[in-house]
Design a protein around this motif. Structure first.
Motif, PDB file in Angstrom:
ATOM      1  N   SER A   1       0.820  -1.208   0.000  1.00  0.00           N
ATOM      2  CA  SER A   1       0.000   0.000   0.000  1.00  0.00           C
ATOM      3  C   SER A   1       0.856   1.261   0.000  1.00  0.00           C
ATOM      4  N   LEU A   2       1.924   1.268   0.779  1.00  0.00           N
ATOM      5  CA  LEU A   2       2.798   2.441   0.845  1.00  0.00           C
ATOM      6  C   LEU A   2       3.516   2.686  -0.478  1.00  0.00           C
TER       7      LEU A   2
ATOM      8  N   ALA B   1      -3.942 -11.473   4.561  1.00  0.00           N
ATOM      9  CA  ALA B   1      -2.538 -11.096   4.699  1.00  0.00           C
ATOM     10  C   ALA B   1      -1.983 -11.571   6.035  1.00  0.00           C
ATOM     11  N   ALA B   2      -2.768 -11.445   7.106  1.00  0.00           N
ATOM     12  CA  ALA B   2      -2.311 -11.848   8.430  1.00  0.00           C
ATOM     13  C   ALA B   2      -2.117 -13.359   8.520  1.00  0.00           C
ATOM     14  N   SER B   3      -2.941 -14.109   7.794  1.00  0.00           N
ATOM     15  CA  SER B   3      -2.825 -15.559   7.844  1.00  0.00           C
ATOM     16  C   SER B   3      -1.786 -16.090   6.870  1.00  0.00           C
ATOM     17  N   GLY B   4      -1.135 -15.192   6.139  1.00  0.00           N
ATOM     18  CA  GLY B   4      -0.122 -15.631   5.190  1.00  0.00           C
ATOM     19  C   GLY B   4      -0.705 -16.040   3.864  1.00  0.00           C
ATOM     20  N   GLY B   5      -1.990 -15.801   3.656  1.00  0.00           N
ATOM     21  CA  GLY B   5      -2.649 -16.203   2.424  1.00  0.00           C
ATOM     22  C   GLY B   5      -2.762 -15.075   1.429  1.00  0.00           C
ATOM     23  N   MET B   6      -1.672 -14.394   1.165  1.00  0.00           N
ATOM     24  CA  MET B   6      -1.702 -13.293   0.198  1.00  0.00           C
ATOM     25  C   MET B   6      -1.928 -13.869  -1.196  1.00  0.00           C
ATOM     26  N   ASP B   7      -3.132 -13.720  -1.711  1.00  0.00           N
ATOM     27  CA  ASP B   7      -3.400 -14.155  -3.070  1.00  0.00           C
ATOM     28  C   ASP B   7      -3.415 -12.938  -3.980  1.00  0.00           C
ATOM     29  N   ILE B   8      -3.616 -13.157  -5.256  1.00  0.00           N
ATOM     30  CA  ILE B   8      -3.564 -12.067  -6.219  1.00  0.00           C
ATOM     31  C   ILE B   8      -4.652 -11.030  -5.955  1.00  0.00           C
ATOM     32  N   GLY B   9      -5.805 -11.454  -5.465  1.00  0.00           N
ATOM     33  CA  GLY B   9      -6.885 -10.513  -5.164  1.00  0.00           C
ATOM     34  C   GLY B   9      -6.525  -9.552  -4.049  1.00  0.00           C
ATOM     35  N   SER B  10      -5.918 -10.060  -2.999  1.00  0.00           N
ATOM     36  CA  SER B  10      -5.548  -9.175  -1.893  1.00  0.00           C
ATOM     37  C   SER B  10      -4.391  -8.258  -2.271  1.00  0.00           C
ATOM     38  N   ILE B  11      -3.482  -8.743  -3.107  1.00  0.00           N
ATOM     39  CA  ILE B  11      -2.383  -7.895  -3.567  1.00  0.00           C
ATOM     40  C   ILE B  11      -2.922  -6.770  -4.446  1.00  0.00           C
ATOM     41  N   LEU B  12      -3.817  -7.100  -5.371  1.00  0.00           N
ATOM     42  CA  LEU B  12      -4.416  -6.075  -6.229  1.00  0.00           C
ATOM     43  C   LEU B  12      -5.242  -5.086  -5.421  1.00  0.00           C
TER      44      LEU B  12
END
Length: 95
Positions: free
Chosen positions: A6-7, A58-69
Motif C-alpha cells: 500500500s505504501l 494477509a495476516a494468515s499468510g494467504g496473500m493471493d492475487i486478489g488481496s495484492i491487487l
C-alpha cells in the motif's frame, strides 16, 4: 506485506497524479511522501469499509492475487487523492 504494498503503490499513485495534474504537482519528493501517507490511509480506510478479508488473508499468510491487487488499488488511489488534496491546500495558502 500488505502495508508495504500500500505504501509503495501510494508513492506511485502520488507521482502519477502529480504528472497528470500539473496544477497540483508538488515535485517528485513531496509527491512521493504525500503519496506514501495517502497509501497508508487508503489501506486503513479500505479495511474500515469492510474489506477486512484482505487484511485477514494477509495476516494468515494467504496473500493471493486478489488481496495484492486490492492493496495496490487502495494505496494508489489513496496516494493520488491525498496528493491532490495537499496540492489544493498549498495553492489556497499561496494566494
Amino acid at each position: 506485506m500488505e502495508l508495504i504494498i500500500s505504501l509503495l503503490s501510494g508513492a506511485v499513485g502520488g507521482n502519477v497524479a502529480g504528472g497528470l495534474l500539473k496544477k497540483y504537482d508538488l515535485g517528485l519528493v513531496m509527491n512521493s511522501v504525500v503519496g506514501i501517507l495517502g497509501g497508508g490511509l487508503g489501506g486503513s480506510v479500505l479495511s474500515m469499509l469492510g474489506a477486512d478479508g484482505v487484511a485477514e488473508a494477509a495476516a494468515s499468510g494467504g496473500m493471493d492475487i486478489g488481496s495484492i491487487l486490492g492493496s495496490v488499488a487502495s494505496g494508489g488511489v489513496g496516494g493520488g487523492v491525498v496528493m491532490v488534496v495537499v496540492g489544493v491546500i498549498k495553492q489556497a495558502l499561496a494566494k
